[in-house]
Design a protein around this motif. Sequence first.
Motif, short mmCIF file in Angstrom:
data_model
loop_
_atom_site.label_atom_id
_atom_site.label_comp_id
_atom_site.label_asym_id
_atom_site.label_seq_id
_atom_site.Cartn_x
_atom_site.Cartn_y
_atom_site.Cartn_z
N GLY A 11 -42.58 -6.01 -40.79
CA GLY A 11 -41.05 -5.47 -41.06
C GLY A 11 -40.24 -5.63 -40.18
O GLY A 11 -39.32 -4.88 -40.13
N THR A 12 -40.48 -6.29 -38.95
CA THR A 12 -39.48 -6.12 -37.90
C THR A 12 -38.38 -6.89 -38.17
O THR A 12 -37.96 -7.66 -39.09
CB THR A 12 -40.10 -7.23 -36.74
OG1 THR A 12 -39.22 -7.23 -35.60
CG2 THR A 12 -40.12 -8.54 -37.25
N ALA A 13 -37.19 -5.85 -37.63
CA ALA A 13 -35.88 -6.28 -37.77
C ALA A 13 -35.38 -7.27 -37.16
O ALA A 13 -34.45 -8.07 -37.40
CB ALA A 13 -35.01 -4.93 -37.56
N TYR A 14 -35.71 -7.42 -35.76
CA TYR A 14 -35.12 -8.17 -34.83
C TYR A 14 -36.27 -9.31 -34.38
O TYR A 14 -35.90 -9.72 -33.15
CB TYR A 14 -34.52 -7.54 -33.57
CG TYR A 14 -33.46 -6.63 -34.24
CD1 TYR A 14 -32.59 -7.00 -34.95
CD2 TYR A 14 -33.55 -5.18 -33.94
CE1 TYR A 14 -31.40 -5.89 -35.66
CE2 TYR A 14 -32.65 -4.07 -34.57
CZ TYR A 14 -31.67 -4.63 -35.56
OH TYR A 14 -30.90 -3.49 -35.95
N GLY A 15 -37.30 -9.44 -34.86
CA GLY A 15 -38.29 -10.36 -34.24
C GLY A 15 -38.96 -10.07 -33.10
O GLY A 15 -39.13 -8.71 -32.73
N ILE A 16 -39.47 -10.75 -32.40
CA ILE A 16 -40.16 -10.61 -31.05
C ILE A 16 -39.27 -9.90 -30.10
O ILE A 16 -38.14 -10.15 -29.97
CB ILE A 16 -40.84 -11.82 -30.44
CG1 ILE A 16 -41.84 -12.61 -31.13
CG2 ILE A 16 -41.29 -11.66 -29.04
CD1 ILE A 16 -42.08 -13.86 -30.94
N ARG A 17 -40.03 -8.89 -29.40
CA ARG A 17 -39.22 -7.98 -28.53
C ARG A 17 -39.30 -8.74 -27.16
O ARG A 17 -40.35 -9.16 -26.58
CB ARG A 17 -40.08 -6.75 -28.10
CG ARG A 17 -39.46 -5.72 -27.15
CD ARG A 17 -40.24 -4.57 -27.07
NE ARG A 17 -40.07 -3.57 -28.44
CZ ARG A 17 -41.14 -3.01 -29.03
NH1 ARG A 17 -42.13 -3.21 -28.32
NH2 ARG A 17 -40.93 -2.38 -29.85
N LYS A 18 -38.11 -9.14 -26.70
CA LYS A 18 -37.94 -10.04 -25.51
C LYS A 18 -37.93 -8.73 -24.27
O LYS A 18 -37.32 -7.57 -24.34
CB LYS A 18 -36.40 -10.56 -25.39
CG LYS A 18 -35.95 -11.31 -26.79
CD LYS A 18 -37.00 -12.41 -26.99
CE LYS A 18 -36.51 -13.38 -28.06
NZ LYS A 18 -36.30 -12.81 -29.27
N ASP A 19 -38.50 -9.08 -23.31
CA ASP A 19 -38.88 -8.37 -22.09
C ASP A 19 -38.20 -8.86 -21.01
O ASP A 19 -38.63 -9.96 -20.48
CB ASP A 19 -40.22 -8.10 -21.84
CG ASP A 19 -40.54 -7.06 -20.98
OD1 ASP A 19 -39.57 -6.59 -20.23
OD2 ASP A 19 -41.95 -6.44 -20.88
N CYS A 20 -37.21 -8.23 -20.33
CA CYS A 20 -36.26 -8.74 -19.27
C CYS A 20 -37.39 -8.66 -18.13
O CYS A 20 -37.08 -9.34 -16.99
CB CYS A 20 -35.01 -7.78 -18.81
SG CYS A 20 -35.75 -6.07 -18.63
N GLN B 213 -34.71 -16.14 -35.17
CA GLN B 213 -34.61 -14.85 -34.43
C GLN B 213 -35.55 -14.58 -33.52
O GLN B 213 -35.30 -13.94 -32.29
CB GLN B 213 -34.04 -13.65 -35.04
CG GLN B 213 -35.39 -13.11 -35.72
CD GLN B 213 -34.96 -11.66 -36.57
OE1 GLN B 213 -33.71 -11.27 -36.51
NE2 GLN B 213 -36.10 -11.07 -37.20
N ASN B 214 -36.65 -15.24 -33.41
CA ASN B 214 -37.62 -14.84 -32.46
C ASN B 214 -37.45 -15.65 -31.08
O ASN B 214 -38.19 -15.54 -30.04
CB ASN B 214 -39.15 -15.32 -33.06
CG ASN B 214 -39.52 -14.42 -34.23
OD1 ASN B 214 -39.82 -13.16 -33.89
ND2 ASN B 214 -39.63 -14.99 -35.40
N LEU B 215 -36.40 -16.80 -31.03
CA LEU B 215 -36.40 -17.49 -29.99
C LEU B 215 -35.24 -17.06 -29.08
O LEU B 215 -35.51 -16.38 -27.83
CB LEU B 215 -35.88 -19.09 -30.35
CG LEU B 215 -37.30 -19.67 -30.75
CD1 LEU B 215 -38.04 -19.55 -31.88
CD2 LEU B 215 -36.71 -21.19 -31.07
N ASN B 216 -33.79 -17.17 -29.41
CA ASN B 216 -32.85 -16.90 -28.50
C ASN B 216 -32.15 -15.53 -28.74
O ASN B 216 -32.60 -14.49 -28.11
CB ASN B 216 -31.82 -18.02 -28.80
CG ASN B 216 -30.70 -17.79 -27.87
OD1 ASN B 216 -30.75 -17.28 -26.68
ND2 ASN B 216 -29.71 -18.45 -28.34
N HIS C 278 -30.93 -12.74 -31.94
CA HIS C 278 -31.53 -12.25 -33.46
C HIS C 278 -29.81 -12.31 -33.85
O HIS C 278 -28.78 -12.24 -33.44
CB HIS C 278 -32.17 -10.98 -33.56
CG HIS C 278 -31.49 -9.84 -32.86
ND1 HIS C 278 -31.88 -9.25 -31.94
CD2 HIS C 278 -30.49 -9.06 -33.32
CE1 HIS C 278 -31.05 -8.29 -31.52
NE2 HIS C 278 -30.43 -7.98 -32.19
N GLY C 279 -29.98 -11.78 -35.26
CA GLY C 279 -28.73 -11.58 -35.84
C GLY C 279 -28.19 -12.95 -36.39
O GLY C 279 -28.65 -14.07 -35.93
N VAL C 280 -27.17 -13.15 -37.39
CA VAL C 280 -26.52 -14.08 -37.62
C VAL C 280 -26.01 -15.11 -36.56
O VAL C 280 -26.29 -16.34 -36.89
CB VAL C 280 -25.36 -13.78 -38.76
CG1 VAL C 280 -24.60 -14.96 -39.14
CG2 VAL C 280 -25.84 -13.14 -39.98
#
Length: 499
Positions: free
Chosen positions: A436-445, A467-470, A472-474
């Motif tokens: 149920g992830t809201a923003y896809g994969i967690r990006k880690d700086c 949204q898993n790539l660049n 997320h959001g519209v």
Amino acid sequence: MTFDAVILGSGLGGLQCAYILAKNGKKVCVVEKNGVPGGCLQSFRRGGKEFDTGFHYVGALGRGQILEKLFRYFGLMELPWHQLDTDGFDEIVLKGKSYILPNGYEGFADGISRLFPHQEKQIRDYSSFLQDVGSKITDPLIKPGDGFFSVNKLLSKNAWDFLQNSFRDPCLINVLSGNSLKLELKKETLPLYTFAQINSSYIQSAWRLKGSGSLIAETLIKGIKSFGGEVYTSTEAVEIVEKNGKIEHILVNRKDGEREKIYADTFISNLSPQLTLQLVKESSCIRPVFRHRIEKLEQTYGFFTVNILLKEGKVPYFNRNFYCYSPDVETVWDISSLADQGKIKGVLVSQQVPQDEGRFATHLDILAPMSFAMVKQWKDTTPATRPQSYKEYKAKMAEECIRMACSVIPNLKDSILKTYTSTPLTYQFYTGAIQGTAYGIRKDCNNLIKTLLAPKTPVPNLFFTGQNLNLHGVLGVSITSLMTCSEILGREPLVSFLE
């Protein structure tokens, strides 16, 4: 059946990719396992009112702004867009005090500087920084070399560290971060680029639809079909079949129980990368190390949502969103870790524009970050079979959300006609989002190589989007859709309207 391109999943990214390819003369087919297309753009009707699943408001939709350019390309500017108050599109409630955020970089800096005059220079520098980041969002498409370099430089910086180094007032940091429940504020990992780009877009302008997010999906589907494309619902992809180093076809289950092969030259997956690779059961291109890397990627948190049907004429319509935090929250950046502990300490309160231009809202949504771990014990159940313990848990969480929302709508409890609730389990079931992830994969700086994915996969004619790539959001998904399609069509046909 044979197509030029098959798109798996009808979320925003999948529909946009189908639209782009169809508009450029490709014979496309979208395959969606659910009966209702749209992913998080889906809406549902309760008590005669339409509630949104994941769409609430967008930024940068003013004339000449980036989302307006994109939506004009996608034929979405004819929808009934409604601009939020420019002198206060979001209101942050911290320790019993309200802070209102104005639109426009200069207006934003002026408004926040009046509240924190001792940090005026730093605020104006911050606003200029956001403007600069926002102006370069299309650089990876228009200037692929330098553009990717500038983006990656900010992706590798930590957003929390940047704010700590830029401002000495903890309250100011809370205000500048307070409307960021639309992204996961995780101190250790959140890239500065993600934080800056998303906040920048809403400072430009903020908009709601006078209606539900499903209007976006419906308009895109209408466009796809007008270009000769197909959209198949109740059609589940069960296998992606590789032959001679390329994807040859997908195997699908139809609603009537029949299995069918769909062939294409190109395949785009709007499904999560994890699910996509699970469907590629045998491959000479995808190495075990790549599969292992994708399987280990962490998901951002999901949401607990309370959808409220209101009594008539009780709650005034507010042309802004509210972000309310519990008085014991020291920094809004702790909300993520508090969600992991099952605590609701921050909520977003959002209304829909009244259809009759009236002064009163008819329904509203309250959203609170929620970790999948909080509902994991019920993961093997379905909506129709979930036990009483799950219902009791939801009722308890709903009561806490409503209590917090009463800080901005004091008469809310007495104005409720009916409530409907959902958890990350609900989102996972209806949208296919892992956990149920809201923003896809967690990006880690700190680890971009492992957590930042490109549209290309190891299989030459299989691509990712969404949204898993660049971002997320519209807005982020819309940019990513162009990036994915540029790998297929080339960059030149897609960027002229952006320059």
